[in-house]
Design a protein around this motif. Structure first.
Motif, short mmCIF file in Angstrom:
data_model
loop_
_atom_site.label_atom_id
_atom_site.label_comp_id
_atom_site.label_asym_id
_atom_site.label_seq_id
_atom_site.Cartn_x
_atom_site.Cartn_y
_atom_site.Cartn_z
N TYR A 33 0.83 -1.21 0.00
CA TYR A 33 0.00 0.00 0.00
C TYR A 33 0.87 1.26 0.00
CZ TYR A 33 -3.85 3.11 1.33
OH TYR A 33 -4.78 4.10 1.35
N THR A 37 1.34 4.21 -2.88
CA THR A 37 1.16 5.63 -2.60
C THR A 37 2.27 6.45 -3.22
OG1 THR A 37 0.07 5.13 -0.50
CG2 THR A 37 0.95 7.35 -0.77
N MET A 160 -9.11 -0.80 -1.68
CA MET A 160 -8.15 0.06 -1.00
C MET A 160 -7.04 0.53 -1.94
SD MET A 160 -7.68 -1.49 2.83
CE MET A 160 -6.48 -0.21 3.24
N LEU A 161 -6.53 -0.39 -2.77
CA LEU A 161 -5.47 0.00 -3.69
C LEU A 161 -5.99 0.96 -4.75
CD1 LEU A 161 -3.40 -3.28 -4.26
CD2 LEU A 161 -2.75 -1.25 -2.97
N ASN A 164 -6.39 4.24 -3.17
CA ASN A 164 -5.05 4.80 -3.05
C ASN A 164 -4.67 5.52 -4.35
OD1 ASN A 164 -2.05 4.82 -3.30
ND2 ASN A 164 -2.14 3.87 -1.29
N ASN A 165 -4.93 4.85 -5.48
CA ASN A 165 -4.65 5.47 -6.78
C ASN A 165 -5.40 6.77 -6.94
OD1 ASN A 165 -3.06 3.28 -7.42
ND2 ASN A 165 -4.58 2.31 -8.74
N SER A 168 -4.12 9.60 -4.93
CA SER A 168 -2.96 10.15 -5.63
C SER A 168 -3.41 11.08 -6.75
CB SER A 168 -2.09 9.02 -6.19
OG SER A 168 -1.60 8.19 -5.17
#
Length: 426
Positions: A33, A37, A160-161, A164-165, A168
């Motif tokens: 994770y 990030t 979640m990933l 996260n993207n 960003s």
């Protein structure tokens, strides 16, 4: 793995998914994770800078599409082999090599801009390098999930990933838009800072497990591995349907991101700062929906989520074509980002849940081919936008996305009905 989609998503088959904080207590997932990030911030920031630089150098939609075309062709060619690498080689090594390539592509453009020798063809070359890197990074990252998180939590870990993207995408474009618009050397700062962050990303992978391949991958040729993965998908109508639908929606709808500089400058006269706002707005919508999806205690009808999200995404892309003001476009892009994130999360979750771990990398490689295809579609769409107008093209993209989702529902309507029955019984 040969059962219906419904069998993979009923709540009685798997334990309750882990919540985000519980997933982050799994050390390998936490490192993955953090790595995502660092990479996401740098890549998203430089993507904004590269698109704006291409627009400054050429001033045309076709040129913007050309940058994505170079990216798309390389992605389309390399992603199946990236999936083979993820299943055949240690995944940690694959991540390290791919992040190193991303750092090299960022440093190249940053130095060229700093020495005032930047040319349009360099942006094309950097796009190819970045595409090759993503072709091996994406499958390895997603395939790692099957090893480090419980199977019943795959959906939440994917969410979640992807969130996260999108986080960003909130921070990266917003900062990049302000820096490019306010600082004379903003382009150089973005690319060279991205290269430094990506170098840090390589270091974070040292704390990850090696991710050794499973099965007999080492005794087959890479071509044999690729062929075996394609045959595996073709034997499953469920995997095949999810892949072609994901491919179609991504290719038809996602090129909207290539035209945001033109939406900002030509349609609403808001310049680079407006471009950053529009990019970040889509990401905000994605983050909100992704956080809600990540907090679900029960998966419910994942296929229904997949269909509804795809329809919402297509309809919102179509609405962007008729947005009368900049702030109306901002509101529409909130929905665009939310629909796209929910669609991609459900697609990845279903594909991972329906497939054997030994094939995760190759399946993710096939999934990522769609992102190469959307880059290829961006060039003719950009040329068409120059000829007939951007609003007409955006409207057509929305309609095409809805047609793909309609075809998926028609093909899978029996399975969707059975899934609803099983969900009610569960």
């Amino acid at each position: 793995m040969t059962g219906e989609i419904s069998g993979a998503v009923t709540t009685t088959a798997d334990p309750a998914p882990l919540r985000p904080m519980a997933l982050l207590r799994i050390r390998p997932f936490a490192v993955l994770y953090l790595n995502a990030t660092v990479i996401g911030l740098s890549v998203m920031a430089q993507t904004v800078a590269r698109s704006w630089l291409a627009f400054e150098l050429t001033g045309s939609n076709a040129a913007l599409g050309g940058v994505l075309l170079a990216f798309g062709v390389a992605m389309l060619v390399m992603t199946p082999w990236g999936g083979v690498a993820a299943d055949r080689l240690p995944k940690r090594l694959v991540l390290q090599v791919s992040v190193g390539l991303l750092a090299a592509s960022s440093a190249w453009i940053g130095l060229a801009a700093a020495f005032d020798v930047i040319e349009y063809w360099m942006l094309l070359g950097a796009s190819v390098l970045q595409a090759v890197a993503f072709a091996v990074f994406g499958p390895a990252r997603m395939a790692f999930l099957g090893e480090v998180v419980p199977r019943g939590s795959l959906g939440n870990s994917v969410s979640m990933l992807l969130v996260n993207n999108e986080l960003s995408r909130v921070v990266g474009p917003a900062v990049a838009g302000v820096v490019v618009g306010a600082v004379t050397v903003g382009i150089e700062i973005i690319f060279l800072s991205s290269a430094a962050l990506l170098a840090l990303g390589v270091l974070t992978t040292v704390r990850m497990p090696p991710g050794l391949p499973s099965g007999d991958a080492a005794v087959r040729s890479p071509l044999g591995e690729l062929t075996d993965g394609i045959r595996y998908v073709l034997r499953s109508p469920q995997l095949t349907a999810l892949l072609w639908c994901g491919f179609g929606v991504t290719m038809a709808g996602l090129p909207y991101v290539a035209f945001l500089p033109t939406v900002s400058s030509d349609l609403f006269d808001t310049g680079s700062a407006g471009y950053g706002v529009l990019s970040a707005t889509a990401a905000v919508g994605a983050v909100v929906v992704g956080l809600l999806m990540g907090r679900r205690r029960h998966r419910g009808s994942e296929t229904r989520t997949f269909v509804v999200a795809g329809v919402v995404f297509g309809a919102a892309v179509g609405l962007l074509a008729v947005a009368p003001t900049f702030w109306a476009a901002v509101l529409v892009l909130l929905v665009v980002g939310a629909g796209n994130l929910a669609f991609q999360t459900a697609n990845q979750s279903l594909l991972l849940g329906l497939s054997d771990m030994a094939y995760h990398g190759r399946i993710q490689g096939l999934v990522m081919m769609s992102f190469g295809a959307f880059g290829i579609a961006a060039l003719p769409l950009g040329a068409l936008a120059d000829a007939v107008g951007l609003r007409w093209v955006l409207g057509g993209m929305g309609v095409a996305t809805l047609l793909v989702m309609g075809a998926f529902v028609l093909v899978t309507r029996g399975r969707l009905a059975r899934e609803d029955v099983l969900r009610d019984l569960g």
